[in-house]
Design an enzyme around this catalytic site. Structure first.
Site, PDB file in Angstrom:
ATOM      1  N   LYS A 114       1.321  -6.419 -12.023  1.00 39.67           N
ATOM      2  CA  LYS A 114       1.488  -6.364 -10.570  1.00 39.67           C
ATOM      3  C   LYS A 114       2.888  -5.838 -10.261  1.00 39.67           C
ATOM      4  O   LYS A 114       3.856  -6.195 -10.951  1.00 39.67           O
ATOM      5  CB  LYS A 114       1.303  -7.775 -10.004  1.00 39.67           C
ATOM      6  CG  LYS A 114       1.285  -7.875  -8.499  1.00 39.67           C
ATOM      7  CD  LYS A 114       0.998  -9.317  -8.077  1.00 39.67           C
ATOM      8  CE  LYS A 114       0.868  -9.480  -6.584  1.00 39.67           C
ATOM      9  NZ  LYS A 114       0.542 -10.879  -6.210  1.00 39.67           N
ATOM     10  N   SER A 123      -3.250 -11.251  -3.193  1.00 40.76           N
ATOM     11  CA  SER A 123      -2.505 -10.027  -3.105  1.00 40.76           C
ATOM     12  C   SER A 123      -2.500  -9.203  -4.404  1.00 40.76           C
ATOM     13  O   SER A 123      -2.133  -8.030  -4.373  1.00 40.76           O
ATOM     14  CB  SER A 123      -1.066 -10.352  -2.722  1.00 40.76           C
ATOM     15  OG  SER A 123      -0.481 -11.189  -3.698  1.00 40.76           O
ATOM     16  N   SER A 142      -3.407 -15.747  -5.086  1.00 40.78           N
ATOM     17  CA  SER A 142      -3.425 -14.288  -5.276  1.00 40.78           C
ATOM     18  C   SER A 142      -3.889 -13.788  -6.626  1.00 40.78           C
ATOM     19  O   SER A 142      -4.011 -12.587  -6.814  1.00 40.78           O
ATOM     20  CB  SER A 142      -2.042 -13.712  -4.991  1.00 40.78           C
ATOM     21  OG  SER A 142      -1.875 -13.576  -3.603  1.00 40.78           O
TER      22      SER A 142
HETATM   23  N1  GLN Z   1      -3.107 -15.078   0.621  1.00 38.16           N
HETATM   24  C1  GLN Z   1      -1.980 -15.945   0.520  1.00 38.16           C
HETATM   25  C2  GLN Z   1      -0.857 -15.443   1.404  1.00 38.16           C
HETATM   26  O1  GLN Z   1      -1.059 -14.495   2.054  1.00 38.16           O
HETATM   27  C3  GLN Z   1      -1.551 -16.089  -0.912  1.00 38.16           C
HETATM   28  C4  GLN Z   1      -0.695 -14.984  -1.399  1.00 38.16           C
HETATM   29  C5  GLN Z   1      -0.267 -15.159  -2.805  1.00 38.16           C
HETATM   30  O2  GLN Z   1      -0.779 -16.013  -3.528  1.00 38.16           O
HETATM   31  N2  GLN Z   1       0.725 -14.371  -3.185  1.00 38.16           N
HETATM   32  O3  GLN Z   1       0.194 -15.995   1.445  1.00 38.16           O
END
Ligand code: GLN
Length: 488
Positions: free
Chosen positions: A81, A156, A180
């Protein structure tokens, strides 16, 4: 002959170690698959799983110990990532503000992967600074779901999940602040693992919300993920003060039975409003666990409904502090406003307004608000109190003799691009995943069937540092479900 990339990590490593395959050939093929996934020649929209690709394959392989035998991940191509710091490729975090940023150091996990012989092939698409659930907030375009390119891969870490699901590589790293890794794994029909807080070093992971952030692992199969997990986990006293001092037990193991294992089904994760088809697929995993000898028990985690509101106070609060460093002075992009009366302030404002996208801006504003004098007690302190209750819910269930929990990973399969435009509605899709981050627990998603061709994930949540037990359940479920994990 089918490609080495289509088999398991174990088989690939054996082939490289015995000299039957070369790390260079495998990495070359993996990179060719990235190009093919973006070419649109099959009439498909580009997958766009990668922000950067290491085209100098020879040097990429040479940068690791891929050629030498007896390494745990000899010759395994891996995608990272793009919020994990690497020396050879830029680290953009999916943001304009870091578009050309090349880290002067590399993440602990990157050094470990290279020492184990893995080849880093590229950096993957993410929501800007990992804030999102769909990769629609990427400044460089969203990644697409290989099962249906009109749908999101999740987020994400959507690019990493899409790359693995599309067969570009067998494994990838992502990051987790609130789901994510697990959510995109569920949407793409692969395995996604979030470690206990402290189990994998965060050094070199660009901070979003430091008390919730983790690096996580994707694999096409449980064993693929386990092999990478064993390489990247472990103490890092020198660089990460929050890393746990204890050397972890290996999670890689033979699939076996679950006799003596008690799995809890928390009522709050199966509300009446849950799509019956999702419930049905997760129940498949529960039936499979019972067939392997596990006892299934109904349990309750009463504060679950408060987790999303608490998370969306705590995560933005920490983000607003962490992201204050992007001011045009020390990192990345700088935008100057020459005519301004107060040029320094104008430079900060112009840099940050041009550099950050709308979701990151929303989080910074939200975080600054909840931390401001007069609102701190009403929001931040209360959210921290909720976090304690969420932790206590899990602690009491685990103290009652339950070894792990089984839940849906997400309330629905992958949604279409643009389908969720209201931020609040998007935040609610994290309802089953943010709890493990708040409570610092390990959790993972494994495929448990499909609905109209779209993958559904079952989530396993375990006590802190019980990763080996969590993987034991995952191995057993995968073995018992067999082809059912990937069919309607
Ligand atoms: N969807 C969650 C957020 O928007 C989790 C994001 C993540 O785990 N980086 O914060």
């Amino acid at each position: 002959m089918s490609s080495r990339l289509d088999g398991s990590v174990g088989a690939l490593v054996d082939a490289v170690q015995s000299g039957a395959a070369s790390a260079l050939d495998v990495a070359t093929e993996s990179i060719a698959r990235i190009r093919a996934s973006d070419s649109g020649t099959a009439g498909d929209a580009p997958l766009n799983a990668f922000v950067s690709v290491d085209d100098d394959v020879q040097s990429a392989v040479a940068a690791s110990s891929g050629g030498s035998a007896a390494r745990a991940l000899a010759g395994v191509p891996i995608a990272l990532k793009d919020n994990i710091a690497t020396l050879r490729l830029r680290t953009t975090c999916g943001s304009r503000i870091l578009e050309d940023h090349v880290s002067p150091f590399e993440a602990t996990v990157v050094g470990k992967l290279r020492a184990a012989g893995a080849t880093i092939i590229g950096k993957t698409t993410l929501d800007e600074f990992a804030m999102g659930s769909s990769t629609e907030h990427s400044a460089f375009g969203p990644a697409r779901n290989p099962h249906d390119r009109d749908r999101v891969p999740g987020g994400s870490s959507g690019g990493s999940a899409a790359a693995v699901a599309a067969g570009i590589c067998q494994v990838a790293l992502g990051s987790e602040t609130g789901g994510s890794v697990r959510q995109p794994a569920a949407f793409c029909g692969i395995v996604g693992v979030k470690p206990s807080y402290g189990r994998i070093s965060r050094y070199g992971l660009v901070a979003f919300a430091s008390s919730l952030d983790n690096i996580g692992v994707f694999g096409r199969a449980v064993d693929d993920a386990a092999r990478v997990f064993d390489v990247v986990s472990g103490p890092d006293a020198e660089h990460d003060a929050t890393s746990a001092a204890v050397e972890p037990e290996t999670v890689q193991q033979e699939p076996g039975r679950l006799d003596g294992v008690v799995l809890g089904l928390p009522a709050e994760y199966f509300p009446d409003s849950l799509d019956p088809a999702v419930r049905d697929r997760v129940m498949r995993a529960s039936v499979a666990a019972r067939a392997r000898g596990a006892e299934i028990r109904q349990v309750s985690l009463p504060h679950t409904a408060l987790a999303v509101p608490a998370y969306y106070v705590i995560a933005p609060a920490e983000a607003s502090a962490n992201l204050s460093r992007y001011d045009g002075v020390r990192f990345g992009r700088r935008v100057k406003e020459a005519s301004a009366r107060d040029p320094l302030r104008a430079m900060y404002e112009a840099t940050r307004s041009e550099g950050f996208g709308p979701e990151v801006t929303r989080r910074i504003l939200l975080g600054t608000y909840v931390l401001s004098a007069g609102y701190y007690d009403a929001y931040y302190r209360r959210a921290m109190a909720v976090r304690d209750r969420i932790r206590a819910d899990f602690a009491s269930v685990f103290a009652s003799g339950v070894h792990a929990l089984l839940t849906p990973t997400t309330p629905t399969p992958a949604f279409k691009f643009g389908a969720i435009s209201d931020p609040y509605e998007m935040y609610m899709t994290d309802v089953f995943t943010v709890t493990a981050n708040l409570a610092e627990l390990p959790a993972m998603s494994v495929p448990t069937g499909r609905i109209s061709g779209l993958p559904v994930g079952a989530q396993i949540i375990a006590p802190r540092f019980a990763e080996r037990a969590m993987f034991r359940v995952a191995y057993a479920l995968e073995a018992e479900l067999g082809g059912e994990a990937h069919t309607g």
